[in-house]
Design a protein around this motif. Structure first.
Motif, short mmCIF file in Angstrom:
data_model
loop_
_atom_site.label_atom_id
_atom_site.label_comp_id
_atom_site.label_asym_id
_atom_site.label_seq_id
_atom_site.Cartn_x
_atom_site.Cartn_y
_atom_site.Cartn_z
N PHE A 37 -9.49 0.85 0.28
CA PHE A 37 -8.73 1.88 1.00
C PHE A 37 -9.37 3.24 0.76
CE2 PHE A 37 -6.66 1.64 -3.17
CZ PHE A 37 -6.43 2.96 -3.50
N SER A 38 -9.38 4.04 1.82
CA SER A 38 -9.87 5.42 1.72
C SER A 38 -8.78 6.33 2.26
CB SER A 38 -11.18 5.61 2.49
OG SER A 38 -10.99 5.36 3.86
N LEU A 39 -8.41 7.33 1.46
CA LEU A 39 -7.34 8.26 1.80
C LEU A 39 -7.94 9.65 1.98
CD1 LEU A 39 -4.69 7.16 -0.87
CD2 LEU A 39 -4.77 6.49 1.54
N THR A 40 -7.74 10.22 3.17
CA THR A 40 -8.30 11.54 3.49
C THR A 40 -7.17 12.54 3.70
OG1 THR A 40 -10.22 10.54 4.56
CG2 THR A 40 -9.75 12.83 5.10
N ASN A 41 -7.28 13.68 3.06
CA ASN A 41 -6.31 14.76 3.23
C ASN A 41 -6.54 15.41 4.60
OD1 ASN A 41 -4.78 17.10 3.20
ND2 ASN A 41 -5.62 17.89 1.28
N VAL A 42 -5.55 15.23 5.51
CA VAL A 42 -5.70 15.78 6.86
C VAL A 42 -4.88 17.06 7.04
CG1 VAL A 42 -6.27 13.58 7.95
CG2 VAL A 42 -3.87 14.24 7.73
N THR A 43 -4.33 17.59 5.95
CA THR A 43 -3.59 18.85 6.05
C THR A 43 -4.56 20.02 5.86
OG1 THR A 43 -3.07 19.17 3.69
CG2 THR A 43 -1.66 17.64 4.94
N LYS A 44 -4.03 21.23 6.03
CA LYS A 44 -4.87 22.43 5.88
C LYS A 44 -4.88 22.96 4.46
CE LYS A 44 -4.22 23.85 10.69
NZ LYS A 44 -3.69 24.89 11.62
N GLY A 45 -4.09 22.33 3.60
CA GLY A 45 -4.01 22.79 2.22
C GLY A 45 -4.34 21.68 1.24
N PRO A 46 -4.45 22.00 -0.05
CA PRO A 46 -4.74 20.99 -1.06
C PRO A 46 -3.55 20.07 -1.29
CG PRO A 46 -4.34 23.10 -2.11
CD PRO A 46 -4.32 23.35 -0.63
N LEU A 47 -3.83 18.81 -1.54
CA LEU A 47 -2.82 17.84 -1.95
C LEU A 47 -3.21 17.31 -3.32
CD1 LEU A 47 -2.43 15.65 1.29
CD2 LEU A 47 -0.90 17.48 0.52
N SER A 48 -2.25 16.68 -4.00
CA SER A 48 -2.61 15.96 -5.22
C SER A 48 -1.74 14.73 -5.33
CB SER A 48 -2.45 16.84 -6.47
OG SER A 48 -1.09 17.15 -6.69
N ILE A 49 -2.31 13.71 -5.97
CA ILE A 49 -1.64 12.43 -6.18
C ILE A 49 -1.20 12.37 -7.63
CG2 ILE A 49 -2.03 9.93 -6.35
CD1 ILE A 49 -3.91 10.23 -3.90
N GLY A 50 0.08 12.01 -7.83
CA GLY A 50 0.61 11.90 -9.18
C GLY A 50 1.24 10.55 -9.41
N SER A 51 1.84 10.40 -10.59
CA SER A 51 2.51 9.16 -10.97
C SER A 51 3.66 9.52 -11.90
CB SER A 51 1.53 8.23 -11.70
OG SER A 51 1.16 8.78 -12.95
N PRO A 52 4.57 8.58 -12.16
CA PRO A 52 5.58 8.89 -13.17
C PRO A 52 4.96 9.33 -14.50
CG PRO A 52 6.23 6.95 -11.94
CD PRO A 52 4.83 7.30 -11.49
N ALA A 53 3.81 8.79 -14.85
CA ALA A 53 3.16 9.19 -16.11
C ALA A 53 2.78 10.67 -16.09
CB ALA A 53 1.94 8.33 -16.36
N THR A 54 2.20 11.14 -14.99
CA THR A 54 1.83 12.56 -14.93
C THR A 54 3.06 13.45 -14.80
OG1 THR A 54 1.51 12.55 -12.51
CG2 THR A 54 -0.39 11.99 -13.88
#
Length: 281
Positions: free
Chosen positions: A142-159
């Motif tokens: 799988f490849s996930l591309t940020n298509v918004t105009k701003g930064p995104l971040s991926i988190g988890s319950p651990a983070t």
């Protein structure tokens, strides 16, 4: 649970998996395409769909609990200093089209949508290949591309403050049996020894079947494994283990996991041999 579209994966003419592209699911389960049932070549099911213990576990797929605060995993959201909380923050993965669809695999485009807007565009490639007369391999990229105009971040319950819960990315909800499945890597045994650690491959062994998961790229192998056996049988990768994974506008994160699906109870040598065969260029 119904759907209006599914495709069947076949190996050597035998059906080994059904891929549901547009499941009709409540929003709190974070609706998304999934593979279920996935079976061994002998026909033993090795996935579960919406089990009583975790209704948002949907066979095999890609699920992320925190994309800039939106839940693409399903169920409750872990909130720092508060714990698991019901929030109206669920996203969905929406099938756009197949670029390719054959009996042994497909290439698919998806939109990850939340709060009315598209956050990520995904390209998902799935291929099934025979390894022996008792084993086949499911290759998922799988490849996930940020298509918004701003930064995104991926988190988890651990983070977000829950130790040991760095799930998010590839996830396989395995078959629950009367006995707890065994789990091992090349150098360790048991959930406590393999969970939260990287390993080139990891095996989950049930009563009459074995699943062997392997990162097929250097970056994928760096991600620690998320493993559950006692509470429920499930194996996934951890995109955000200790820190959030940043995704600037237009940037893409790619992961590839190959899973050996075998009849019988494989030992270490047999598991390693099949992984080498499955992942070899």
């Amino acid at each position: 649970m119904t759907s209006n579209e599914s495709t069947v994966l076949r190996v050597a003419g035998r059906p080994v998996g059904r891929y549901v592209t547009r499941p009709e699911l409540p929003a709190r389960l974070s609706p998304r395409p999934y593979l279920h049932p996935v079976t061994t070549l002998a026909g033993t099911a090795v996935t579960e769909l919406a089990p009583a213990d975790h209704a948002h576990h949907l066979g095999v797929g890609v699920a992320v609990p925190d994309v800039e605060g939106f839940n693409f995993w399903g169920g409750r959201t872990y909130v720092r200093d508060q714990g698991p909380t019901e929030l109206d923050n669920h996203g969905s993965q929406r099938h756009i089209a197949f670029q390719l669809r054959d009996p042994d695999g497909f290439v698919e485009e998806l939109r990850w949508v939340a709060a009315g807007g598209e956050l990520l565009r995904e390209r998902r490639t799935v291929a099934a290949a025979e390894l022996t007369d008792q084993a086949w391999a499911l290759d998922l990229t799988f490849s996930l591309t940020n298509v918004t105009k701003g930064p995104l971040s991926i988190g988890s319950p651990a983070t977000n403050g829950r130790p040991g819960a760095a799930y998010g990315g590839f996830f396989w909800r395995a078959r629950k049996e009367a006995s707890v499945p065994e789990v091992f890597t090349a150098g360790a045994d048991g959930e406590g020894e393999v969970h939260g650690r990287p390993a080139d491959w990891l095996a989950l062994r049930g009563g009459t079947w074995t699943l062997v998961f392997a990162g097929a790229t250097e970056q994928t192998r760096r991600d620690p494994w998320f493993v559950r056996t006692g509470e429920y049988p499930g194996v996934g990768s951890s995109l955000a283990h200790e820190e959030r994974l940043p995704l600037p506008p237009g940037e893409t994160v790619v992961r590839r996991v190959v899973t050996v699906v075998a009849d019988g109870r494989l030992d270490r040598d047999a598991a390693a041999a099949l992984v080498r065969k499955a992942v070899s260029p």
